[in-house]
Structure formats: C-alpha cells, structure tokens
Design a protein around this motif. Structure first.
Motif, PDB file in Angstrom:
ATOM      1  N   PRO A 248      16.316   5.758  31.713  1.00 19.29           N
ATOM      2  CA  PRO A 248      17.049   5.312  30.711  1.00 19.29           C
ATOM      3  C   PRO A 248      17.467   3.749  31.024  1.00 19.29           C
ATOM      4  O   PRO A 248      17.565   3.376  31.989  1.00 19.29           O
ATOM      5  CB  PRO A 248      18.344   5.673  31.081  1.00 19.29           C
ATOM      6  CG  PRO A 248      18.270   7.187  31.702  1.00 19.29           C
ATOM      7  CD  PRO A 248      16.772   6.858  31.747  1.00 19.29           C
TER       8      PRO A 248
ATOM      9  N   VAL B  98      17.023   5.920  25.664  1.00 17.93           N
ATOM     10  CA  VAL B  98      16.503   6.574  26.724  1.00 17.93           C
ATOM     11  C   VAL B  98      15.233   6.957  25.522  1.00 17.93           C
ATOM     12  O   VAL B  98      15.375   6.409  24.336  1.00 17.93           O
ATOM     13  CB  VAL B  98      17.405   7.975  26.519  1.00 17.93           C
ATOM     14  CG1 VAL B  98      18.656   7.469  27.515  1.00 17.93           C
ATOM     15  CG2 VAL B  98      17.619   8.517  25.148  1.00 17.93           C
TER      16      VAL B  98
ATOM     17  N   SER C 178      17.531   7.796  36.095  1.00 17.51           N
ATOM     18  CA  SER C 178      17.354   9.427  35.585  1.00 17.51           C
ATOM     19  C   SER C 178      18.662  10.005  35.422  1.00 17.51           C
ATOM     20  O   SER C 178      18.567  10.915  34.726  1.00 17.51           O
ATOM     21  CB  SER C 178      16.701   9.907  35.891  1.00 17.51           C
ATOM     22  OG  SER C 178      16.930   9.938  38.027  1.00 17.51           O
TER      23      SER C 178
ATOM     24  N   THR D 194      22.221  10.802  32.121  1.00 16.74           N
ATOM     25  CA  THR D 194      21.714  11.078  31.072  1.00 16.74           C
ATOM     26  C   THR D 194      22.659  11.343  30.426  1.00 16.74           C
ATOM     27  O   THR D 194      23.308  12.955  31.250  1.00 16.74           O
ATOM     28  CB  THR D 194      20.509  11.277  30.346  1.00 16.74           C
ATOM     29  OG1 THR D 194      19.919  12.552  31.308  1.00 16.74           O
ATOM     30  CG2 THR D 194      19.250  10.870  31.407  1.00 16.74           C
TER      31      THR D 194
ATOM     32  N   SER E 229      22.294  13.306  26.641  1.00 20.47           N
ATOM     33  CA  SER E 229      21.649  13.402  25.439  1.00 20.47           C
ATOM     34  C   SER E 229      21.349  15.552  26.232  1.00 20.47           C
ATOM     35  O   SER E 229      21.522  15.998  27.014  1.00 20.47           O
ATOM     36  CB  SER E 229      20.777  13.400  24.380  1.00 20.47           C
ATOM     37  OG  SER E 229      19.412  13.386  25.754  1.00 20.47           O
TER      38      SER E 229
ATOM     39  N   HIS F 250      16.385  14.682  31.037  1.00 19.09           N
ATOM     40  CA  HIS F 250      15.556  13.091  31.313  1.00 19.09           C
ATOM     41  C   HIS F 250      13.745  13.480  31.486  1.00 19.09           C
ATOM     42  O   HIS F 250      13.910  14.522  32.285  1.00 19.09           O
ATOM     43  CB  HIS F 250      15.941  12.128  32.649  1.00 19.09           C
ATOM     44  CG  HIS F 250      14.940  11.254  32.550  1.00 19.09           C
ATOM     45  ND1 HIS F 250      14.476   9.768  32.121  1.00 19.09           N
ATOM     46  CD2 HIS F 250      14.177  11.511  34.072  1.00 19.09           C
ATOM     47  CE1 HIS F 250      13.967   9.483  33.421  1.00 19.09           C
ATOM     48  NE2 HIS F 250      13.381   9.785  33.351  1.00 19.09           N
TER      49      HIS F 250
ATOM     50  N   GLY G 155      22.235   7.310  28.134  1.00 18.84           N
ATOM     51  CA  GLY G 155      21.760   6.741  29.261  1.00 18.84           C
ATOM     52  C   GLY G 155      22.874   5.744  29.835  1.00 18.84           C
ATOM     53  O   GLY G 155      22.825   4.917  29.363  1.00 18.84           O
TER      54      GLY G 155
END
Length: 395
Positions: A172, A179, A206, A209, A211, A215, A318
């Motif tokens: 990120p 990302v 890392s 994140t 989503s 990662h 991220g």
C-alpha cells in the motif's frame, strides 16, 4: 567559510516537504495536524513491557550486525505466515533502523553510477534522495488518480531503458493509499522478469489494508522472490515509530553486501527495540486488528466527508491516508496547504511533496482520533466555503 566544503550532491537535494509543514504546525497555536504519518495509538503495553524487561535484565549490549537471531527467526516466521514465502534467518534478513535504512542500504548495495532506478510517483519522500545519494539515476513514473494510482505493465515497460537496474514498488502506498492486486502484480512481474530487473518492495503498510482481498506481496509471484528486496518494519502496524526498527529480506548474495554497509554505518539496531520487536511479531495480531478496524472507521468517515464537501477523492484501500483533489481552487497544493494552516490551523501535506504529479492534491492522514478528525473537518469546511465564495466574488 563552510560553503566551499559542502557536497554539491547534498546541496541539490530538497528538504522533506512533510517536515516543512510539521515545523510550521509546531510554531502555531491550536493546530490540528493531519500531516505526519504516525499512529496515534501507544505501542501495545505487552510490547513495551518486553522492552522494559530486557533493560531490567541488563540486555544492553550490541547484538549481531544482522540483529538478534531470535528476532530474525520471528521475522521469517511472520513472513511465511503472512505471505507463505520462506526466508533463511541466518543469511537472508537484516534488522535495520526503520524501513528507511533498509531502502538506503539496498540501493547502495546494487547501484553503480549511472544505473537507472524506476519508481512511481506520488511516493514516499525518501526514494528520490536515496537514489541520488547512491549515485543512481531516478526515473519517475507518474501514476493517475483515474487508475487509482496503480502501476500498469505498459507504464513500466515504457519507462525501461538499457540502463534500468532496479524498480521500487510501494504498495500500500504513501501518500495515496493505493494498493495493487495479485493480478496487477502478476502483470508487472512479467515485465520485470523479461528485462531481468531487481525490485525493492516497500511493504511497510502491509497490515493496513481494508479491501476484501488480503495484502499480496510481489515475492509471492512465481520467479520474484529471487529478484526482490522485501522491506517492512514495526512503525506503522505495531505503532512503534520511535523504536526505529525495520527489516529487509533478500537473497543471500545481495544480503551479504547490505549487511556490510549496515555494519559499517549502523553496527546494529537498538537492542531494547529488538527484544520488544520479538513480542510484537509473536503477540500483536489482536492489537493490529483493533487498530486496523479503527483506521478503517476513520477512512470511511473521511471519504464520506470528502464527498459531502465536493472534493474528488478516489477510495484508498491501504495505509492511513486519503489524497483528495483540490485543483478546483486554482492554487498550487502548497498554497492551499499554507493558507489552510494559517487561516484555520489545520495542517495537511501538499501533494507535490511526493512528486510533481502530486500537484493538485493534498495528503490527509487519518492516523488521528475521530474527534480530532471531526474538528479538523469543521475547519476545513469553513476554509473551502470561503475559497468557493472568493471564486464567486471574482467572476
């Protein structure tokens, strides 16, 4: 008197644009600073306690240059647990003074004068100076908000020349929060392998994140572990900025040279920090999860506020930054940030501090409490309303 003795190379390097506004904020009263990328959480108590215990036990001597073997083992186990990639703690890892030292020694270990290093902008402010200090030639790829500030294989291909040696990736990303998905990484990996390049992958964010996809590190892609320096650290995920500790993992033949530079310039990372780091890697999953959820709450709040205020802002998944577009006001990013801090006592960082293509944007960090963010947004709204009124008055 001393002017004639200064290095021309050092004189050409600009000071950090982040620190400039941090210093201005320190000189003014009642400033809400959303500029510095530092967690507002304390280091988890059990991690601090481990550092304190090491001092009580008199563990205050130098460690091995590469770091405590116990810590290197934990780092390798952590990476294997997260990325399912194995590293040898005896020969493929070094504990550094933050991630910044890891970037520096990786570049110095690989570059000869004239070697080109590709990096993406907007980016962390240290990449360009570190390339220059290592006698490399920086080659920036400007990324686009329309593509969520991701790097494409075509953009990378077009930037490569016969002199290209290294590609720096930072996802990120700081400052955009962008990302890269596994599919994105697979595409650029094919280009990197075809041109026989080396990657420095800075993955300090890392753990942060948001989503649904976890990662993904580029070292997970087939054929990339053996041509990548993987950089990470403790500052962001574990709220350990002041402990000054990062690490790098790389193939043995490269790591030998990185440790050589490290031993002559640093000797070893702080012993107390290393003992605390062991506990962080072993026992902080729950702490990290709680901090990540808090950041995500703030992220969602700021995105809704940007939409309400009419400031275009892509959704970052991220780090802990948003990167809204302020170009509608017809002023530079620095002018916007300067007026905001002087008139409303809110500090943000102008986008051009992270490269020329950051012009027209500002970085807002949400590594601050929700109450601070709400107060800052009230002031930002007043400022934006005033700017829009000024534009109306001049029509």
């Amino acid at each position: 008197m001393m002017e004639e003795f200064l290095s021309d190379k050092i004189k050409r390097i600009k000071p950090s644009g982040i620190r400039k506004f941090f210093e201005i904020a320190n000189e003014l009263d009642d400033v809400i600073s959303l500029g510095v990328g530092e967690p507002d959480f304390d280091t988890p108590w059990h991690v601090r306690d481990e550092g304190i215990y090491s001092l009580q036990q008199g563990k205050t001597f130098y460690t091995a240059n590469a770091g405590l073997m116990e810590l290197r083992q934990e780092i390798c186990q952590y990476i294997e647990r997260k990325q399912e990639v194995h590293y040898d703690p005896k020969s493929e890892v070094v504990v550094t003074i933050g991630g910044s030292e890891a970037i520096d020694i990786a570049l110095r270990a690989m570059l000869n004068p004239g070697d080109e290093v590709i990096y993406t902008e907007p980016c962390y402010v240290s990449y360009l100076p570190c390339i220059v200090l290592s006698d490399g030639v920086p080659v920036a790829i400007p990324l686009k908000a329309s593509n969520q500030f991701r790097l494409t294989a075509q953009e990378l291909e077009e930037a490569i020349t016969p002199k290209t040696k290294v590609v720096i990736l930072s996802f990120p990303n700081n400052p955009t929060g962008a990302v890269m998905s596994r599919k994105d990484l697979e595409a650029i990996s094919e280009v990197i392998k075809r041109h026989n390049l080396v990657v420095i992958s800075d993955e300090i964010y890392s753990e942060l994140t948001y989503s649904e996809e976890r990662h993904v590190s580029i070292v997970e892609i087939d054929g990339m572990r053996e041509r990548t320096v993987l950089i990470n650290g403790f500052s962001k995920a574990f709220a350990m900025t002041g402990w000054r500790m990062g690490y790098a993992l790389a193939p043995h033949i490269l790591m030998q040279q990185m440790i050589k530079i490290h031993q002559f310039t640093i000797m070893a990372a702080p012993t107390t920090s290393q003992y605390a780091g062991i506990d962080a890697l072993r026992n902080c999953d729950e702490d990290v999860s709680e901090m990540r959820e808090s950041y995500n709450q703030r992220r969602r709040y700021l995105l809704k506020e940007m939409e309400r205020l009419g400031l275009p802002c892509f959704e970052p998944f991220g780090a802990f930054y948003i990167f809204p577009n302020i170009s509608e006001f017809g002023m530079t990013s620095e002018e916007f940030a300067s007026r905001l801090i002087q008139e409303e006592r809110v500090a943000v960082v102008p986008g051009n501090a992270f490269g020329d293509c950051g012009e027209g944007f500002v970085r807002i960090s949400y590594a601050y409490s929700l109450s601070s963010l709400k107060k800052a947004l009230e002031r930002l709204e007043r400022f934006i309303v005033r700017l829009r009124q000024e534009q109306e008055d001049t029509k």
